[in-house]
Design a protein around this motif. Structure first.
Motif, PDB file in Angstrom:
ATOM      1  N   UNK A   1      -7.664   1.055  -4.052  1.00  0.00           N
ATOM      2  CA  UNK A   1      -7.318   0.327  -5.260  1.00  0.00           C
ATOM      3  C   UNK A   1      -6.200   1.032  -6.015  1.00  0.00           C
ATOM      4  N   UNK A   2      -6.236   2.355  -6.002  1.00  0.00           N
ATOM      5  CA  UNK A   2      -5.194   3.138  -6.674  1.00  0.00           C
ATOM      6  C   UNK A   2      -3.880   3.167  -5.899  1.00  0.00           C
ATOM      7  N   UNK A   3      -3.927   2.811  -4.609  1.00  0.00           N
ATOM      8  CA  UNK A   3      -2.706   2.814  -3.786  1.00  0.00           C
ATOM      9  C   UNK A   3      -2.026   1.450  -3.719  1.00  0.00           C
TER      10      UNK A   3
ATOM     11  N   UNK B   1       0.847  -1.185   0.000  1.00  0.00           N
ATOM     12  CA  UNK B   1       0.000   0.000   0.000  1.00  0.00           C
ATOM     13  C   UNK B   1       0.890   1.244   0.000  1.00  0.00           C
ATOM     14  N   UNK B   2       0.898   1.939  -1.134  1.00  0.00           N
ATOM     15  CA  UNK B   2       1.737   3.118  -1.311  1.00  0.00           C
ATOM     16  C   UNK B   2       1.092   4.316  -0.618  1.00  0.00           C
TER      17      UNK B   2
ATOM     18  N   UNK C   1       1.870  -3.953  -6.797  1.00  0.00           N
ATOM     19  CA  UNK C   1       2.592  -5.210  -6.617  1.00  0.00           C
ATOM     20  C   UNK C   1       4.030  -4.927  -6.241  1.00  0.00           C
ATOM     21  N   UNK C   2       4.446  -5.444  -5.088  1.00  0.00           N
ATOM     22  CA  UNK C   2       5.822  -5.309  -4.606  1.00  0.00           C
ATOM     23  C   UNK C   2       6.385  -3.909  -4.838  1.00  0.00           C
ATOM     24  N   UNK C   3       5.639  -2.907  -4.358  1.00  0.00           N
ATOM     25  CA  UNK C   3       6.029  -1.507  -4.570  1.00  0.00           C
ATOM     26  C   UNK C   3       7.381  -1.200  -3.952  1.00  0.00           C
TER      27      UNK C   3
END
Length: 198
Positions: free
Chosen positions: A191-193, A48-49, A196-198
């Motif tokens: 959903x926008x945050x 979660x970015x 995958x493996x950010x």
């Protein structure tokens, strides 16, 4: 008769192309389950970015093997519902009072606002059994995924490829909200945050 048997066997073999299904059917040794087959894709996890530590913790916990919720829309929907219920605040009593577990006397309590007497009392029982503080985020997150009401909806959250609208249905059966509020809007925000493996 032989043609009929071949017709029945073919769907079975297709259904068992997943290694876990093969173990369940007895076609693959469970000892080797952790070794991916050549064509098997090793899954990655969502991060979660720009999220709070609590939001990040929920994302990671939902993807653990014991919970196994891996669909981005399902994760976003659960996050949106927690945000609507408590804004990820563990020690919150319905109405906004910040109090310990034993000092919330009416309404919901905690990250999903456990409201009924049984659900509230069971949070306390869980905390006693597993030696955690029912006023804390960690304890409530563990209780949330182990609570029988959530467990009944877990297979729906574990299904992949569904929409946020689809996942809102098991969310309602799990939470039974009186006011829907912005939970679906929040889900789209999450959903926008999720990356995958950010």
């Amino acid at each position: 008769m032989i043609k009929k048997a071949a017709f029945i066997a073919a769907p079975f073999l297709i259904a068992c192309s997943n290694p876990k299904d093969m173990v369940a059917s007895g076609l693959r040794d469970p000892e080797f389950l952790d070794m991916p087959a050549a064509e098997e894709v090793i899954p990655t996890t969502y991060q979660c970015v720009d999220c709070t530590p609590e939001e990040t913790q929920v994302v990671a916990y939902l993807q653990t093997p014991s919970v196994n919720i891996t669909d981005k829309n399902a994760i976003a929907t659960i996050l949106g519902n927690i945000r609507q219920e408590s804004n990820f605040t563990a020690n919150i009593c319905e109405g906004g009072a910040r109090v310990p577990y034993h000092d919330c006397y009416r309404g919901g309590y905690g990250i999903i606002q456990w409201t009924s007497v049984n659900r509230y009392v069971n949070l306390g029982k869980f905390a006693t059994k597993f030696e955690c503080d029912p006023s804390t985020f960690d304890c409530q997150l563990r209780y949330m995924v182990n609570e029988n009401i959530f467990q009944r909806q877990l297979p729906y959250f574990q299904s992949n490829g569904m929409s946020i609208a689809y996942y809102m249905q098991p969310s309602y059966r799990w939470l039974g909200w009186g006011i829907k509020g912005n939970r679906e809007v929040y889900a789209w925000d999450y959903l926008n945050k999720l990356r995958l493996d950010a």
